[in-house]
Design an enzyme around this catalytic site. Structure first.
Site, PDB file in Angstrom:
ATOM      1  N   HIS A 187     -54.034 -39.741  28.549  1.00 31.90           N
ATOM      2  CA  HIS A 187     -52.826 -38.997  28.193  1.00 31.90           C
ATOM      3  C   HIS A 187     -52.097 -39.567  26.976  1.00 31.90           C
ATOM      4  O   HIS A 187     -50.879 -39.730  27.018  1.00 31.90           O
ATOM      5  CB  HIS A 187     -51.851 -38.963  29.385  1.00 31.90           C
ATOM      6  CG  HIS A 187     -52.411 -38.283  30.594  1.00 31.90           C
ATOM      7  ND1 HIS A 187     -51.953 -38.505  31.876  1.00 31.90           N
ATOM      8  CD2 HIS A 187     -53.406 -37.368  30.720  1.00 31.90           C
ATOM      9  CE1 HIS A 187     -52.638 -37.770  32.734  1.00 31.90           C
ATOM     10  NE2 HIS A 187     -53.528 -37.070  32.064  1.00 31.90           N
ATOM     11  N   GLU A 210     -62.198 -26.298  13.388  1.00 33.59           N
ATOM     12  CA  GLU A 210     -62.520 -27.190  14.496  1.00 33.59           C
ATOM     13  C   GLU A 210     -63.663 -28.120  14.080  1.00 33.59           C
ATOM     14  O   GLU A 210     -64.723 -27.658  13.663  1.00 33.59           O
ATOM     15  CB  GLU A 210     -62.907 -26.387  15.745  1.00 33.59           C
ATOM     16  CG  GLU A 210     -63.519 -27.197  16.870  1.00 33.59           C
ATOM     17  CD  GLU A 210     -62.680 -28.409  17.312  1.00 33.59           C
ATOM     18  OE1 GLU A 210     -61.466 -28.283  17.463  1.00 33.59           O
ATOM     19  OE2 GLU A 210     -63.279 -29.502  17.476  1.00 33.59           O
ATOM     20  N   ALA A 211     -63.426 -29.423  14.253  1.00 35.97           N
ATOM     21  CA  ALA A 211     -64.432 -30.417  13.861  1.00 35.97           C
ATOM     22  C   ALA A 211     -65.691 -30.328  14.724  1.00 35.97           C
ATOM     23  O   ALA A 211     -66.807 -30.562  14.251  1.00 35.97           O
ATOM     24  CB  ALA A 211     -63.830 -31.817  13.949  1.00 35.97           C
ATOM     25  N   SER A 243     -56.293 -27.813  23.074  1.00 35.34           N
ATOM     26  CA  SER A 243     -55.344 -27.216  24.017  1.00 35.34           C
ATOM     27  C   SER A 243     -54.272 -26.437  23.273  1.00 35.34           C
ATOM     28  O   SER A 243     -53.915 -25.333  23.660  1.00 35.34           O
ATOM     29  CB  SER A 243     -54.694 -28.310  24.868  1.00 35.34           C
ATOM     30  OG  SER A 243     -55.661 -28.936  25.659  1.00 35.34           O
ATOM     31  N   ALA A 244     -53.734 -27.007  22.205  1.00 32.64           N
ATOM     32  CA  ALA A 244     -52.653 -26.339  21.477  1.00 32.64           C
ATOM     33  C   ALA A 244     -53.188 -25.357  20.439  1.00 32.64           C
ATOM     34  O   ALA A 244     -52.679 -24.235  20.309  1.00 32.64           O
ATOM     35  CB  ALA A 244     -51.772 -27.388  20.792  1.00 32.64           C
TER      36      ALA A 244
HETATM   37  C1  LIG Z   1     -61.453 -36.956  29.705  1.00 33.52           C
HETATM   38  C2  LIG Z   1     -60.070 -36.357  29.760  1.00 33.52           C
HETATM   39  C3  LIG Z   1     -59.528 -36.016  31.003  1.00 33.52           C
HETATM   40  C4  LIG Z   1     -58.248 -35.449  31.080  1.00 33.52           C
HETATM   41  N1  LIG Z   1     -57.810 -34.950  32.260  1.00 33.52           N
HETATM   42  C5  LIG Z   1     -56.693 -34.195  32.291  1.00 33.52           C
HETATM   43  C6  LIG Z   1     -56.339 -33.473  33.458  1.00 33.52           C
HETATM   44  O1  LIG Z   1     -57.027 -33.509  34.484  1.00 33.52           O
HETATM   45  N2  LIG Z   1     -55.207 -32.716  33.423  1.00 33.52           N
HETATM   46  C7  LIG Z   1     -54.416 -32.645  32.302  1.00 33.52           C
HETATM   47  O2  LIG Z   1     -53.386 -31.966  32.354  1.00 33.52           O
HETATM   48  N3  LIG Z   1     -54.727 -33.332  31.194  1.00 33.52           N
HETATM   49  C8  LIG Z   1     -55.865 -34.064  31.147  1.00 33.52           C
HETATM   50  N4  LIG Z   1     -56.235 -34.674  29.986  1.00 33.52           N
HETATM   51  C9  LIG Z   1     -55.320 -34.641  28.844  1.00 33.52           C
HETATM   52  C10 LIG Z   1     -55.256 -33.279  28.157  1.00 33.52           C
HETATM   53  O3  LIG Z   1     -56.507 -32.646  28.187  1.00 33.52           O
HETATM   54  C11 LIG Z   1     -54.750 -33.488  26.717  1.00 33.52           C
HETATM   55  O4  LIG Z   1     -53.456 -34.066  26.752  1.00 33.52           O
HETATM   56  C12 LIG Z   1     -54.671 -32.208  25.924  1.00 33.52           C
HETATM   57  O5  LIG Z   1     -55.899 -31.528  25.946  1.00 33.52           O
HETATM   58  C13 LIG Z   1     -54.276 -32.529  24.485  1.00 33.52           C
HETATM   59  O6  LIG Z   1     -54.265 -31.355  23.727  1.00 33.52           O
HETATM   60  P1  LIG Z   1     -54.171 -31.405  22.143  1.00 33.52           P
HETATM   61  O7  LIG Z   1     -54.109 -30.002  21.687  1.00 33.52           O
HETATM   62  O8  LIG Z   1     -53.086 -32.327  21.749  1.00 33.52           O
HETATM   63  O9  LIG Z   1     -55.520 -32.106  21.658  1.00 33.52           O
HETATM   64  P2  LIG Z   1     -57.032 -31.692  21.949  1.00 33.52           P
HETATM   65  O10 LIG Z   1     -57.130 -30.732  23.067  1.00 33.52           O
HETATM   66  O11 LIG Z   1     -57.784 -32.956  22.042  1.00 33.52           O
HETATM   67  O12 LIG Z   1     -57.457 -30.876  20.647  1.00 33.52           O
HETATM   68  C14 LIG Z   1     -57.593 -31.420  19.367  1.00 33.52           C
HETATM   69  C15 LIG Z   1     -58.706 -30.634  18.664  1.00 33.52           C
HETATM   70  O13 LIG Z   1     -58.637 -30.900  17.281  1.00 33.52           O
HETATM   71  C16 LIG Z   1     -59.940 -31.127  16.793  1.00 33.52           C
HETATM   72  N5  LIG Z   1     -59.811 -31.964  15.605  1.00 33.52           N
HETATM   73  C17 LIG Z   1     -59.339 -33.226  15.554  1.00 33.52           C
HETATM   74  N6  LIG Z   1     -59.336 -33.680  14.283  1.00 33.52           N
HETATM   75  C18 LIG Z   1     -59.802 -32.649  13.523  1.00 33.52           C
HETATM   76  C19 LIG Z   1     -60.037 -32.508  12.129  1.00 33.52           C
HETATM   77  N7  LIG Z   1     -59.780 -33.506  11.267  1.00 33.52           N
HETATM   78  N8  LIG Z   1     -60.524 -31.333  11.673  1.00 33.52           N
HETATM   79  C20 LIG Z   1     -60.774 -30.316  12.534  1.00 33.52           C
HETATM   80  N9  LIG Z   1     -60.583 -30.408  13.872  1.00 33.52           N
HETATM   81  C21 LIG Z   1     -60.098 -31.569  14.351  1.00 33.52           C
HETATM   82  C22 LIG Z   1     -60.627 -31.827  17.956  1.00 33.52           C
HETATM   83  O14 LIG Z   1     -62.028 -31.796  17.843  1.00 33.52           O
HETATM   84  C23 LIG Z   1     -60.084 -31.050  19.140  1.00 33.52           C
HETATM   85  O15 LIG Z   1     -60.851 -29.922  19.426  1.00 33.52           O
HETATM   86  C24 LIG Z   1     -57.488 -35.268  29.876  1.00 33.52           C
HETATM   87  C25 LIG Z   1     -58.024 -35.623  28.648  1.00 33.52           C
HETATM   88  C26 LIG Z   1     -59.312 -36.149  28.569  1.00 33.52           C
HETATM   89  C27 LIG Z   1     -59.886 -36.498  27.220  1.00 33.52           C
END
Ligand SMILES: Cc1cc2nc3c(=O)[nH]c(=O)nc-3n(C[C@H](O)[C@H](O)[C@H](O)COP(=O)(O)OP(=O)(O)OC[C@H]3O[C@@H](n4cnc5c(N)ncnc54)[C@H](O)[C@@H]3O)c2cc1C
Length: 530
Positions: free
Chosen positions: A471, A39-40, A18-19
């Site tokens: 979350h 991306e992993a 997401s970020a």
């Molecule tokens: C099943 C599910 C349902 C949800 N439903 C909702 C919803 O309906 N509405 C809502 O607002 N939120 C929802 N959420 C929550 C929301 O999607 C998350 O809070 C948000 O996507 C988090 O974003 P992020 O960037 O922190 O992490 P993520 O989007 O998880 O991204 C992290 C990325 O980093 C990559 N990564 C991790 N470690 C490594 C590494 N060592 N090397 C390379 N790449 C790596 C991962 O593979 C991933 O692609 C849901 C989450 C899930 C899992």
């Protein structure tokens, strides 16, 4: 394992979630800088990612990290914790509900946690910048941002009927949970475009892929931040069985999410010295807050068997309806299951909501059970302000070993009490017209007299059936407190040229779903970085 040479970039972003996709796009708009996005997971080419109603099929698939918590003493079981592992990260696998929390959430980040510049008035412009809302506009919504947000292209009649019952029960109808107030009952908007999931890979990354200054590497697992003294110099990562290093002339940006960002810091010797010693990692920067302050939303379901309605969503997923979705982007395949819900206060009568309700015409029993082979409707209750705090720690120095996730669910008994109060509201609403006409019997809790259940029985139900609402936040918390990991510019304390930009920086979980707030965080960070 073989090692290859060092490549140079200006920015190295770890994680295309997401970020991370937001940063990759915003930073690479400046064609003078070279950006690497690691991306992993693999590419997001699987059609199941893009079909809203296929979301359940992504659990446990190649697009899921498929984490599990450690055994939780209070409920006496471990919990499944899905996280997205593909381009778009969890925005490619989530339930797509678009909410943002409320003013108080962000004002308290600023006033109680020292997150200067993150009050509601400061962050609202970044929500709006990201958004292209198909129905709503100013002063709360954007109309020309990359992230499409729309009313779902399909709503089951039971969801509509539940909404009418909630209004009959006394709740205000709210057609904009992300507007002036989230309080009330309504149909959720979703991050979809013409009925198709709209992840951050769709919104931000795909349009940027043609830029020569942006390099995207999938199946690339970052294993360590290389430090040059107190300065972050590069990222070591594994790809195709080889260890590689990418050097960052300007900055390293961790966007791995609330589990993997603290994991990578710990693997790099940045964390609590005692914990690092325990797993045999040399301490480079003592920073005790890394992996602490873990917060998550839990949800507990009430499930009823229903009668006299059309088929529930699960039974409408036919080849004809798939073709309808492919051609028109509507019909049952456009359902995200969590179609309807509410924000309300069930414990102290104040206007700030303390529970969120999420439901639809399906068995949304996320602790594992499939549900009966009969028509059902589920309403889940999500307490919004859990008091329990948990941890993410290393199990071993092996970067490929899953970390120990310990949310300590229900360590604070009040968390279960709010859930019980919320479930009583859920059961009351169900008795109201017109929804009551559809109820055949209660399936979960299994009882002929749902209203006769005392608090102890409902608390038992909560411990048995609750599941993560997905979350997790707070494990690299922003602020000025003892356990803070990043400052208000999201820079890691004690390390130069290293930021964390993802859901882990939220000092407290907001009163709603966390995808849009994570995108907002990245939009704001991109402006500071670029
Ligand atoms: C099943 C599910 C349902 C949800 N439903 C909702 C919803 O309906 N509405 C809502 O607002 N939120 C929802 N959420 C929550 C929301 O999607 C998350 O809070 C948000 O996507 C988090 O974003 P992020 O960037 O922190 O992490 P993520 O989007 O998880 O991204 C992290 C990325 O980093 C990559 N990564 C991790 N470690 C490594 C590494 N060592 N090397 C390379 N790449 C790596 C991962 O593979 C991933 O692609 C849901 C989450 C899930 C899992």
């Amino acid at each position: 394992m073989t090692s290859t040479g060092i490549e140079g970039f200006d920015y190295v972003i770890v994680g295309a979630g997401s970020a991370g996709c937001v940063l990759a796009d915003r930073l690479s708009r400046d064609d003078r800088v070279r950006v690497l996005l690691l991306e992993a997971g693999g590419p997001d080419t699987d059609e199941l990612i893009h079909i809203p109603a296929a979301l359940g099929m992504l659990f446990g698939s190649h697009t899921d990290w498929s984490y599990r918590t450690v055994e939780q003493p209070q409920p006496g079981r471990a919990f499944s914790w899905p996280r997205g592992k593909t381009l778009g990260g969890s925005s490619s696998t989530n339930v797509m509900i678009y909410t943002r929390g409320n003013r108080h959430d962000y004002d308290s980040w600023r006033d109680e946690h020292g997150a200067k510049g993150w009050g509601y008035d400061d962050i609202l412009p970044y929500f709006m910048k990201s958004e292209s809302n198909h129905r709503l506009g100013e002063p709360y919504h954007g109309s020309d941002g990359p992230l499409h947000v729309e009313d779902r292209a399909y709503t089951h009649e039971l969801s509509q009927s539940w909404l009418d019952a909630a209004v009959e029960w006394g709740m205000d109808r709210n057609d904009d949970f992300a507007g002036a107030s989230c309080v009330g009952a309504g149909l959720y908007q979703v991050t979809c475009h013409h009925g198709r999931r709209w992840s951050t890979a769709d919104a931000y990354l795909r349009p940027a892929l043609g830029r020569p200054n942006l390099t995207v590497r999938t199946s690339a697992v970052a294993t360590k931040i290389t430090l040059d003294g107190s300065r972050a110099a590069g990222i070591t990562y594994l790809r195709d069985g080889q260890e590689r290093t990418a050097h960052a002339d300007r900055e390293i940006l961790l966007c791995g999410g609330s589990i993997n960002s603290p994991q990578l810091l710990l693997l790099s010797g940045i964390g609590d010295p005692d914990e690092l010693h325990d797993v045999g990692i040399d301490v480079r920067v003592p920073l005790p807050g890394v992996g602490r302050n873990l917060q998550d939303h839990l949800m507990a379901p009430v499930v009823w068997e229903t009668r006299n309605s059309t088929d529930i969503v699960r039974d409408l997923l036919t080849p004809d309806n798939l073709e309808r979705w492919r051609t028109h982007g509507d019909g049952p395949f456009a359902s995200n299951y969590g179609e309807v819900g509410a924000f309300l206060n069930v414990t102290d009568g104040q206007s700030r909501p303390d529970v969120q309700l999420v439901g639809g015409a399906t068995a949304l029993i996320l602790s594992g059970e499939e549900g009966p082979d009969r028509p059902v409707f589920t309403m889940n209750c999500v307490p919004l302000h859990p008091q329990t705090r948990g941890t993410v720690r290393l199990a071993s120095p092996d970067p490929q070993a899953p970390p120990l996730i310990d949310p300590r669910y229900f360590d604070v008994p009040a968390d279960a009490s709010v859930m019980v109060a919320g479930l009583r509201a859920v059961m009351d609403i169900a008795h109201r017209a017109p929804f009551a006409e559809y109820l055949a019997r209660s399936y979960l809790p299994a009882s002929d007299d749902l209203d006769g259940l005392d608090d102890a029985a409902l608390e038992e139900h909560v411990r048995r059936w609750s599941a993560t609402a997905y979350h997790p936040v707070g494990t690299c918390a922003m602020g000025t407190g003892h356990d803070s990991v990043v400052n208000s510019d999201l820079e890691v304390y004690g390390v130069e040229r290293l930021r964390v930009v993802d859901a882990s920086v939220m000092p407290t979980v907001i009163s709603g779903n966390t995808n849009a707030p994570t995108i907002m965080i990245a939009e704001k960070a991109a402006e500071r970085i670029g």
